[in-house]
Design an enzyme around this catalytic site. Structure first.
Site, mmCIF file in Angstrom:
data_model
loop_
_atom_site.group_PDB
_atom_site.id
_atom_site.type_symbol
_atom_site.label_atom_id
_atom_site.label_comp_id
_atom_site.label_asym_id
_atom_site.label_seq_id
_atom_site.Cartn_x
_atom_site.Cartn_y
_atom_site.Cartn_z
ATOM 1 N N ALA A 1 17.364 -23.083 3.866
ATOM 2 C CA ALA A 1 17.611 -23.162 2.423
ATOM 3 C C ALA A 1 18.241 -21.868 1.927
ATOM 4 O O ALA A 1 17.770 -20.766 2.230
ATOM 5 C CB ALA A 1 16.309 -23.433 1.682
ATOM 6 N N ARG B 1 17.165 -17.711 11.856
ATOM 7 C CA ARG B 1 17.337 -16.380 11.265
ATOM 8 C C ARG B 1 18.079 -15.397 12.149
ATOM 9 O O ARG B 1 18.691 -14.456 11.655
ATOM 10 C CB ARG B 1 15.965 -15.838 10.848
ATOM 11 C CG ARG B 1 15.488 -16.492 9.556
ATOM 12 C CD ARG B 1 14.006 -16.295 9.305
ATOM 13 N NE ARG B 1 13.640 -16.922 8.045
ATOM 14 C CZ ARG B 1 13.514 -18.231 7.860
ATOM 15 N NH1 ARG B 1 13.696 -19.049 8.886
ATOM 16 N NH2 ARG B 1 13.210 -18.742 6.696
ATOM 17 N N GLY C 1 12.523 -21.692 17.187
ATOM 18 C CA GLY C 1 11.513 -20.663 16.935
ATOM 19 C C GLY C 1 11.643 -19.472 17.846
ATOM 20 O O GLY C 1 11.548 -19.609 19.077
ATOM 21 N N CYS D 1 9.907 -27.599 6.722
ATOM 22 C CA CYS D 1 9.944 -26.464 5.795
ATOM 23 C C CYS D 1 8.534 -26.037 5.413
ATOM 24 O O CYS D 1 7.739 -26.852 4.946
ATOM 25 C CB CYS D 1 10.737 -26.823 4.550
ATOM 26 S SG CYS D 1 10.827 -25.457 3.361
#
Length: 346
Positions: free
Chosen positions: A18, A228, A204, A100
């Site tokens: 997001a 990320r 992950g 999420c």
């Protein structure tokens, strides 16, 4: 690797995030080698479909296929309608968000909160598949290992989702309770892979080519999804794809290549968001690019005072010009950098 009728370029994917995986970011990651990119989540609420935020999230202009859109919500019929709405606007794959962990999402019983209510979660998956099947659009789903350490039900839900007709499952190796804290565990992903016949994607803490290879080996998964660790480092997809194919690590990218990529990304970003919002929302992307570079921290602080796109572009150009005068390539990622990325939940 295939999702329905779509053949993907490779098995290294960029995760839906997001506020991050908008069209410019997805296109950037694809250009650097990502084999699949899923949009940031789009709400299933009809009253928000015409909002500026949703329209930007549903913007796929010039995007290479297959176009995958993630939808989020808590009502089976609304989710089915949202799937059809997005297919009519170009989506070729629909992804259901059950992963999420954000409080504002889970407080509404969406995202990973759905894993607490298995009948509801299954009814949503079934409704979305029923809506998409006549349109020839496959449905995928992203989830976590469970709601908490005591309630890890990913394997049970995975079987049910497969029975509903979901064509691919992505599992983030943490519970919702963990958020992005602690280390991801891969045993549950391996158990899900062993329990179903559809492709399974591991997500992950995948922060390097070697970690990607290790996670594939540990889980037996068909693909990896990187989140990320790609922020400010989109070339990680190229590095991972090359390492998985050859066992050799690529040299860090040239400073000049990174400069060109970031400047092009910023131009696309401004075009999507406009001057005011674009400049402000671009700050996080710029900060991610420079966070590990010499002088990066001081530059990040100065960037927050720049309020127009021309000055922002000029500052980025000057920073990388100065860096390029000192070195041809970015410095190799250190152990400290990869550990920090892992701690951030990449």
């Amino acid at each position: 690797m295939r999702i329905g009728s779509h053949t993907l370029a490779n098995n290294v994917f960029v995760a839906p995030m997001a506020g991050v995986t908008d069209r410019p970011f997805r296109q950037l990651c694809r250009a650097f080698g990502a084999g699949h990119a899923v949009s940031e989540m789009v709400t299933s609420r009809k009253d928000l479909w015409n909002s500026l935020k949703t329209s930007r999230r549903a913007d796929h202009r010039g995007e290479p296929g297959p176009i995958a859109v993630q939808i989020a919500g808590t009502d089976a019929q609304m989710m089915a309608e949202a799937a059809v709405y997005n297919v009519e606007r170009g989506a070729q794959i629909i992804d259901i968000n059950m992963g999420c962990p954000a409080k504002k999402v889970c407080n509404k019983w969406a995202g990973s909160a759905l894993m607490q209510d298995e009948p509801l979660a299954i009814s949503i998956a079934a409704a979305v598949v029923r809506a998409c099947e006549p349109l020839g659009v496959p449905v995928t789903l992203k989830m976590r290992t469970g709601w908490s350490q005591e309630h890890r039900n990913a394997m049970r839900l995975a079987r049910a989702f497969e029975d509903c007709g979901v064509r691919m499952l992505t599992v983030h190796g943490r519970t919702r309770e963990q958020g992005y804290r602690g280390e991801a565990e891969y045993d549950t992903i391996a158990a899900v892979k062993a329990a179903v016949r559809v492709p399974v994607v591991a997500n992950g803490d995948i922060t390097s080519p070697r970690k990607a290879r290790a996670v594939l080996a540990a889980t037996g998964a068909d693909a990896v999804m990187i989140g990320r660790a790609a922020q400010g480092r989109p070339w990680i997809f190229r590095e991972v794809v090359h390492f998985l194919a050859t066992g050799a690590e690529l040299a860090p990218p040239l400073v000049a290549e990174v400069q060109r990529a970031l400047l092009a990304h910023l131009q696309d970003h401004y075009a999507l968001y406009g001057e005011y919002t674009g400049v402000r929302s671009a700050r996080k992307h710029i900060a991610w690019y420079v966070r590990t570079l010499p002088g990066g921290e001081a530059f990040r602080a100065r960037m927050n005072d720049i309020e127009d796109s021309a000055s922002q572009l000029a500052a980025v150009t000057a920073f990388f010009d100065a860096l390029g005068a000192r070195m041809d390539r970015l410095p190799p990622a250190s152990d400290e950098v990869t550990e920090a990325l892992a701690e951030s939940g990449a």
